[in-house]
Design an enzyme around this catalytic site. Structure first.
Site: not given
Ligand code: AMP
Length: 445
Positions: A2, A29, A241
């Site tokens: 958040c 968020g 990230y």
């Molecule tokens: P996936 O491997 O399909 O679950 O997606 C991973 C990608 O989502 C990563 O390369 C990040 O850019 C992004 N990501 C990683 N952690 C998060 C998170 N907690 N919330 C939103 N996006 C994320």
């Protein structure tokens, strides 16, 4: 995860200014947002709803002048759904004065605290751990700093908070310091925000990063306080990230941190390639670092639409797949016939990357080598990052070779864990190690 913002102003600030700062934290968020405050003429005002910051406040449609205010933009963590009653701030009253709270992080002993409060007859109106903090704060006695000191003995996990107590703002970064918090100033007005970039982009002078276990009570003056028990555990995934690249958090430049990680990745890599392509936006800075050290040219072989929502939080695999395709567009001019190094910040489930690898190949790439700027995510986060269950984490159930096959890449390389942990002694790295430095549900430290 958040984003939180707070202000105490002598002359009063327009809500629209608070919103500008909150918009600077929109990346933290996108599900819901809200504010609560007291106007210069003593009226209590507030509004919260599901949606992006700009949409929610357009619906509100007013621009009151505020003496104190806090605001929140929400990204719910695992187990929670889009529940309107969980939207922050949480508001209550003690002896006729307003208390309100916005929270970034996750309490690990929420279930226990909730059961205890319920046994005493307290009624919860949400399923949010943030409400428990407010209820416990109300039960304590004394000045805000005394109350928070007592709470720090009872609350476990991540709980960086901003509060209103009467006409005062209270800011506190929990004794582990998982989540970032900054203080700023504009004339005599005192501001707080999760990241310094949000203050700077609103022309607010950045004063300091609030220390671990440190807080401020801002009334007519500024009263700092610290709690005794402390354990430094800033979240390293913020650097990987979450935070904005132009932010400085935990004493580091996020941009520089990602650049160096990309450089290290290139140093440990031996692959022969023609072009380095980032997965925008999260992989871009890593890819710049990688390209700089490897000498392989950097190109934007994927173009990102800025008008499509987050793929990560889509409930089904098929929806995530379609969102990826409508968000990222391969550039055949860059990719055709090339041996591509594809760089992203992290791999969680792996479904996003699999789709991207397919798209890059469809655009004509000869080879696709996936490079990840952080180590394998092998364990869920209990401190406020939304990660799926262990079973869904690619690296928790597959070997490197299996992950390569799953995402259909010619090769996969992660940033080695020991390289990652270098200079990160006092950080939380539990999503990469599976070892939790504080007690979490069903897992002992
Ligand atoms: P996936 O491997 O399909 O679950 O997606 C991973 C990608 O989502 C990563 O390369 C990040 O850019 C992004 N990501 C990683 N952690 C998060 C998170 N907690 N919330 C939103 N996006 C994320």
């Amino acid at each position: 995860m958040c984003g939180i913002v707070g202000v105490r102003s002598k002359r009063g600030v327009h809500l629209s200014r608070l919103i500008t700062v909150l918009q600077g934290l929109q990346h933290r968020g996108q599900e819901a947002s809200g504010f609560v405050g007291i106007t210069v003429d003593g009226r209590e005002v507030g509004f919260k709803d599901l949606g992006l910051v700009s949409d929610v406040f357009r619906r509100y449609g007013h621009d009151p002048i505020l003496r104190v205010a806090i605001a929140h933009t929400r990204y719910s963590t695992h187990g929670e759904t889009y529940r309107p009653e969980n939207v922050q701030p949480f508001v209550g009253f003690i002896d006729g004065r307003m208390i309100a709270l916005v929270h970034n992080g996750n309490l690990t002993n929420y279930t226990y605290l909730r059961q205890e409060l319920e046994r005493e007859g307290v009624i919860f109106r949400s399923t949010s751990d943030s409400e428990a903090i407010l209820l416990l704060y109300a039960k304590e006695t004394g000045e805000p700093d005394e109350r928070l000191k007592k709470l720090s003995e009872r609350l476990e996990g991540a709980w960086t908070v901003l509060m209103i107590d009467g006409d005062r703002i209270v800011a506190f970064r929990d004794p582990y310091g998982f989540r970032p918090l900054w203080m700023g100033r504009e004339g005599e007005d005192v501001w707080f925000a999760s990241e310094d970039s949000a203050l700077r982009s609103a022309d607010i002078e950045v004063v300091e990063e609030v220390g671990i276990g440190k807080g401020y009570v801002v009334g007519e003056g500024l009263k700092p306080f610290t709690v005794g028990k402390k354990l430094s555990l800033p979240c390293s995934f913020e650097l990987v990230y979450f935070a904005r690249p132009d932010s400085n958090i935990f004493g580091r430049s996020v941009y520089e941190w990602r650049l160096r990680a990309g450089e290290i990745l290139a140093k440990v890599d031996e692959v022969e390639a023609d072009v380095v392509v980032p997965v925008p936006d999260s992989g871009t800075i890593y890819a710049i670092g990688y390209s700089g050290v490897s000498g392989v040219p950097f190109q934007m072989g994927l173009i990102r639409s800025h008008y499509v929502g987050r793929s990560f939080i889509q409930p089904s695999q098929d929806m995530r797949r379609r969102t990826v395709r409508s968000k990222l567009f391969p550039v055949p001019f860059v990719l055709r016939g090339q041996r591509v190094v594809l760089v992203d910040d992290s791999l969680v489930r792996g479904t996003t990357m699999r789709e991207i690898v397919r798209m890059v190949r469809e655009a004509g790439a000869r080879e696709v080598h996936v490079r990840i700027g952080s180590p394998p995510v092998i364990s869920p986060c209990y401190f406020g990052i939304d990660t799926p269950t262990k079973e869904e984490l690619a690296a928790a159930r597959m070997s490197l070779e299996e992950i390569g096959r799953f995402i259909e890449a010619d090769s996969v390389l992660y940033l080695p864990l020991d390289e990652y942990k270098r200079n990160m002694e006092n950080f939380c790295v539990s999503c990469f190690t599976g070892r939790y430095p504080v007690r979490v549900p069903n897992v002992q430290p």
